[in-house]
Design a protein around this motif. Structure first.
Motif, PDB file in Angstrom:
ATOM      1  N   TYR A 161      -5.309  17.504 -25.737  1.00  0.00           N
ATOM      2  CA  TYR A 161      -5.270  17.079 -26.986  1.00  0.00           C
ATOM      3  C   TYR A 161      -5.820  18.252 -28.271  1.00  0.00           C
ATOM      4  O   TYR A 161      -6.999  18.534 -27.746  1.00  0.00           O
ATOM      5  CB  TYR A 161      -5.548  15.607 -27.283  1.00  0.00           C
ATOM      6  CG  TYR A 161      -4.970  14.460 -26.564  1.00  0.00           C
ATOM      7  CD1 TYR A 161      -4.245  13.887 -27.189  1.00  0.00           C
ATOM      8  CD2 TYR A 161      -5.507  14.276 -25.338  1.00  0.00           C
ATOM      9  CE1 TYR A 161      -3.394  13.008 -26.705  1.00  0.00           C
ATOM     10  CE2 TYR A 161      -4.839  13.105 -24.687  1.00  0.00           C
ATOM     11  CZ  TYR A 161      -3.930  12.438 -25.501  1.00  0.00           C
ATOM     12  OH  TYR A 161      -3.067  11.463 -24.637  1.00  0.00           O
ATOM     13  N   GLU A 162      -5.444  18.454 -29.116  1.00  0.00           N
ATOM     14  CA  GLU A 162      -6.129  19.405 -30.320  1.00  0.00           C
ATOM     15  C   GLU A 162      -5.794  18.974 -31.483  1.00  0.00           C
ATOM     16  O   GLU A 162      -4.579  18.444 -32.145  1.00  0.00           O
ATOM     17  CB  GLU A 162      -5.588  20.955 -29.811  1.00  0.00           C
ATOM     18  CG  GLU A 162      -3.918  20.943 -30.006  1.00  0.00           C
ATOM     19  CD  GLU A 162      -3.425  22.343 -29.484  1.00  0.00           C
ATOM     20  OE1 GLU A 162      -2.766  23.078 -30.240  1.00  0.00           O
ATOM     21  OE2 GLU A 162      -3.885  22.665 -28.516  1.00  0.00           O
ATOM     22  N   GLN A 163      -6.971  19.179 -32.379  1.00  0.00           N
ATOM     23  CA  GLN A 163      -6.668  19.097 -33.812  1.00  0.00           C
ATOM     24  C   GLN A 163      -6.093  20.306 -34.459  1.00  0.00           C
ATOM     25  O   GLN A 163      -6.334  21.465 -34.162  1.00  0.00           O
ATOM     26  CB  GLN A 163      -8.231  18.819 -34.662  1.00  0.00           C
ATOM     27  CG  GLN A 163      -8.858  17.792 -34.207  1.00  0.00           C
ATOM     28  CD  GLN A 163      -8.378  16.654 -34.845  1.00  0.00           C
ATOM     29  OE1 GLN A 163      -8.179  15.589 -34.173  1.00  0.00           O
ATOM     30  NE2 GLN A 163      -7.469  16.694 -35.906  1.00  0.00           N
ATOM     31  N   ARG A 164      -5.184  19.763 -35.272  1.00  0.00           N
ATOM     32  CA  ARG A 164      -4.272  20.868 -36.079  1.00  0.00           C
ATOM     33  C   ARG A 164      -4.219  20.272 -37.458  1.00  0.00           C
ATOM     34  O   ARG A 164      -3.459  19.539 -37.909  1.00  0.00           O
ATOM     35  CB  ARG A 164      -2.964  21.148 -35.850  1.00  0.00           C
ATOM     36  CG  ARG A 164      -2.617  21.394 -34.446  1.00  0.00           C
ATOM     37  CD  ARG A 164      -1.191  21.465 -33.822  1.00  0.00           C
ATOM     38  NE  ARG A 164      -1.267  21.849 -32.459  1.00  0.00           N
ATOM     39  CZ  ARG A 164      -0.083  21.919 -31.744  1.00  0.00           C
ATOM     40  NH1 ARG A 164       1.053  21.667 -32.278  1.00  0.00           N
ATOM     41  NH2 ARG A 164       0.196  22.465 -30.587  1.00  0.00           N
ATOM     42  N   GLY A 165      -5.421  20.740 -38.310  1.00  0.00           N
ATOM     43  CA  GLY A 165      -5.670  20.600 -39.776  1.00  0.00           C
ATOM     44  C   GLY A 165      -6.038  18.993 -39.688  1.00  0.00           C
ATOM     45  O   GLY A 165      -6.857  18.519 -38.796  1.00  0.00           O
ATOM     46  N   GLY A 166      -5.242  18.102 -40.325  1.00  0.00           N
ATOM     47  CA  GLY A 166      -5.563  16.778 -40.389  1.00  0.00           C
ATOM     48  C   GLY A 166      -5.002  15.974 -39.285  1.00  0.00           C
ATOM     49  O   GLY A 166      -4.778  14.655 -39.320  1.00  0.00           O
ATOM     50  N   SER A 167      -3.763  16.690 -38.439  1.00  0.00           N
ATOM     51  CA  SER A 167      -3.375  15.788 -37.377  1.00  0.00           C
ATOM     52  C   SER A 167      -3.910  16.185 -36.041  1.00  0.00           C
ATOM     53  O   SER A 167      -4.697  17.255 -35.713  1.00  0.00           O
ATOM     54  CB  SER A 167      -1.825  16.378 -37.531  1.00  0.00           C
ATOM     55  OG  SER A 167      -1.222  16.051 -38.840  1.00  0.00           O
ATOM     56  N   LEU A 168      -3.442  15.349 -35.135  1.00  0.00           N
ATOM     57  CA  LEU A 168      -3.896  15.371 -33.766  1.00  0.00           C
ATOM     58  C   LEU A 168      -2.616  15.755 -32.676  1.00  0.00           C
ATOM     59  O   LEU A 168      -1.755  14.848 -32.904  1.00  0.00           O
ATOM     60  CB  LEU A 168      -4.478  13.935 -33.227  1.00  0.00           C
ATOM     61  CG  LEU A 168      -4.961  14.163 -31.667  1.00  0.00           C
ATOM     62  CD1 LEU A 168      -6.119  15.262 -31.339  1.00  0.00           C
ATOM     63  CD2 LEU A 168      -5.428  12.677 -31.107  1.00  0.00           C
ATOM     64  N   ALA A 169      -2.542  16.781 -32.209  1.00  0.00           N
ATOM     65  CA  ALA A 169      -1.377  17.137 -31.354  1.00  0.00           C
ATOM     66  C   ALA A 169      -1.546  16.931 -29.928  1.00  0.00           C
ATOM     67  O   ALA A 169      -2.570  17.047 -29.346  1.00  0.00           O
ATOM     68  CB  ALA A 169      -1.084  18.768 -31.412  1.00  0.00           C
ATOM     69  N   SER A 170      -0.609  16.464 -29.255  1.00  0.00           N
ATOM     70  CA  SER A 170      -0.664  16.218 -27.563  1.00  0.00           C
ATOM     71  C   SER A 170       0.073  17.037 -27.300  1.00  0.00           C
ATOM     72  O   SER A 170       1.467  17.435 -27.526  1.00  0.00           O
ATOM     73  CB  SER A 170      -0.275  14.813 -27.344  1.00  0.00           C
ATOM     74  OG  SER A 170       0.936  14.349 -27.836  1.00  0.00           O
ATOM     75  N   THR A 171      -0.246  17.833 -26.294  1.00  0.00           N
ATOM     76  CA  THR A 171       0.472  18.727 -25.575  1.00  0.00           C
ATOM     77  C   THR A 171       0.402  18.316 -23.986  1.00  0.00           C
ATOM     78  O   THR A 171      -0.143  17.879 -23.139  1.00  0.00           O
ATOM     79  CB  THR A 171      -0.078  20.099 -25.705  1.00  0.00           C
ATOM     80  OG1 THR A 171      -1.164  20.137 -24.827  1.00  0.00           O
ATOM     81  CG2 THR A 171      -0.156  20.705 -27.151  1.00  0.00           C
ATOM     82  N   LEU A 172       1.669  19.067 -23.372  1.00  0.00           N
ATOM     83  CA  LEU A 172       1.602  18.955 -21.803  1.00  0.00           C
ATOM     84  C   LEU A 172       2.232  20.073 -21.016  1.00  0.00           C
ATOM     85  O   LEU A 172       3.451  20.664 -21.723  1.00  0.00           O
ATOM     86  CB  LEU A 172       2.748  17.657 -21.405  1.00  0.00           C
ATOM     87  CG  LEU A 172       3.108  17.439 -20.096  1.00  0.00           C
ATOM     88  CD1 LEU A 172       1.756  16.903 -19.358  1.00  0.00           C
ATOM     89  CD2 LEU A 172       4.195  16.647 -20.024  1.00  0.00           C
ATOM     90  N   GLY A 173       1.565  20.840 -20.234  1.00  0.00           N
ATOM     91  CA  GLY A 173       1.910  22.092 -19.975  1.00  0.00           C
ATOM     92  C   GLY A 173       2.060  23.262 -21.011  1.00  0.00           C
ATOM     93  O   GLY A 173       2.957  24.065 -20.846  1.00  0.00           O
ATOM     94  N   GLY A 174       1.256  23.037 -22.023  1.00  0.00           N
ATOM     95  CA  GLY A 174       1.492  23.940 -22.971  1.00  0.00           C
ATOM     96  C   GLY A 174       2.498  23.602 -24.219  1.00  0.00           C
ATOM     97  O   GLY A 174       2.788  24.142 -25.093  1.00  0.00           O
ATOM     98  N   PHE A 175       3.413  22.748 -23.959  1.00  0.00           N
ATOM     99  CA  PHE A 175       4.248  22.284 -24.679  1.00  0.00           C
ATOM    100  C   PHE A 175       3.836  21.331 -25.635  1.00  0.00           C
ATOM    101  O   PHE A 175       3.240  20.218 -25.203  1.00  0.00           O
ATOM    102  CB  PHE A 175       5.687  21.733 -24.030  1.00  0.00           C
ATOM    103  CG  PHE A 175       6.343  22.640 -23.496  1.00  0.00           C
ATOM    104  CD1 PHE A 175       7.392  23.643 -23.642  1.00  0.00           C
ATOM    105  CD2 PHE A 175       6.069  23.101 -22.001  1.00  0.00           C
ATOM    106  CE1 PHE A 175       7.937  24.477 -23.114  1.00  0.00           C
ATOM    107  CE2 PHE A 175       6.743  23.758 -21.189  1.00  0.00           C
ATOM    108  CZ  PHE A 175       7.637  24.572 -21.840  1.00  0.00           C
TER     109      PHE A 175
END
Length: 328
Positions: free
Chosen positions: A204-218
């Motif tokens: 999980y990573e912050q991208r500005g005001g959003s939270l992105a979830s990734t799997l295997g780099g996607f």
């Protein structure tokens, strides 16, 4: 036909006891290795755990099924064959399998062991089901979650084998048992290693005001401020298509077919299955208890009660899935 059997998940010994105490007729579980399709850290059973589970369940007239429902890896049959041998030695009531070679091994090596066909086999027509029955002596088939109730009724009219269907929990997209999305992203297969969206590939990573979830780099999903962030399972990812983000494969929602008990009974279904071996004991106890109450009310000839399971469903929404689908 007798009353429905209620088949309940057990990912841990504590969950198994919760399911048994809440009213399960049978519990299904897996060994702590790649032979079962829920091979996650912290879940599943050692051989001694299974022995204890059989003692606990049988003392309360509840059956124990072992899921050996992944596909053996080429040149490495031993772990799967050992799982079958150990399940028989531990006197479980049935094994749930998908691979034809492993079914043949079990039928020949342990002719008294009851065989159930896993949903991973995707057997959804009369000819396929008859093949498994005639070739291996399979006694029950767990039907894929892609059939309507009328389709299930037509199947049951032409086969001499028990049918089991899912009634609560997660849904899988497309033809079940053939999920390659997670394999593509992580290099680990749900159907070979038993891992879908393994935790060590999740970020999980912050991208500005959003939270992105990734799997295997996607990137699987991007959640806005205040939006509940789900676990990054690829089939429930939100992707940009047609000019905007959408759930292309499956929305985060849960199956709940409690209202369809009369229709499923009329269709000839023998057993009802709750999904959720990755769930905790509180979830298991609540869902099993609710379904037990509904089944007892229905068996007594009264209308199926409305039992609120909203707190237990994924994404806060429920569906009857393909059972009542109107599309073609």
């Amino acid at each position: 036909m007798d009353n429905f059997e209620l088949i309940c998940p057990a990912g841990t010994p504590a969950a198994l006891r919760a399911a048994v105490d809440a009213g399960a007729d049978a519990v299904y579980l897996g060994f702590r290795d790649e032979t079962n399709a829920r091979n996650f850290p912290g879940l599943n059973f050692t051989r001694q755990d299974v022995a204890d589970a059989v003692d606990y369940a049988h003392a309360r007239r509840v059956e124990v099924y072992v899921a050996i429902n992944t596909y053996p890896q080429a040149g490495n049959l031993a772990p799967w064959q050992k799982a079958v041998d150990d399940a028989a030695r531990l006197k479980v009531d049935a094994v749930i399998m998908a691979d034809p070679g492993l079914l043949a091994y079990a039928a020949k090596r342990h002719p008294d062991l009851r065989l159930h066909l896993s949903v991973q086999a995707s057997a959804a027509n009369v000819e396929a089901i008859r093949l498994y029955r005639e070739a291996f002596g399979v006694r029950r088939v767990v039907l894929p979650r892609v059939l309507t109730v009328p389709e299930i009724a037509r199947l049951n009219a032409e086969i001499d084998i028990e049918t089991e269907v899912f009634v609560f929990g997660g849904l899988c997209p497309m033809a079940e048992g053939r999920c390659s999305l997670s394999s593509y992203a992580t290099g680990l297969s749900p159907n070979k290693q038993g891992v879908c969206s393994p935790a060590n590939h999740v970020r999980y990573e912050q991208r500005g005001g959003s939270l992105a979830s990734t799997l295997g780099g996607f990137t699987i999903n991007v959640f806005g401020e205040g939006e509940q962030a789900g676990y990054p399972t690829l089939c429930k990812g939100r992707f940009v298509a047609g000019g905007g983000p959408a759930y292309l494969f499956e929305e985060p929602t849960s199956l709940n077919a409690m209202d369809l008990l009369p229709e499923l009974k009329a269709a000839g279904v023998r057993a009802l299955k709750i999904e959720g071996r990755q769930r905790g004991k509180a979830y298991i106890a609540a869902v099993v208890r609710a379904y037990r109450e509904a089944l007892e009310t229905f068996a007594a000839g009264r209308p199926v009660p409305h039992i609120d399971l909203q707190a237990m469903v994924e994404g806060g929404t429920q569906t009857t899935g393909a059972y009542t689908r109107a599309w073609r």
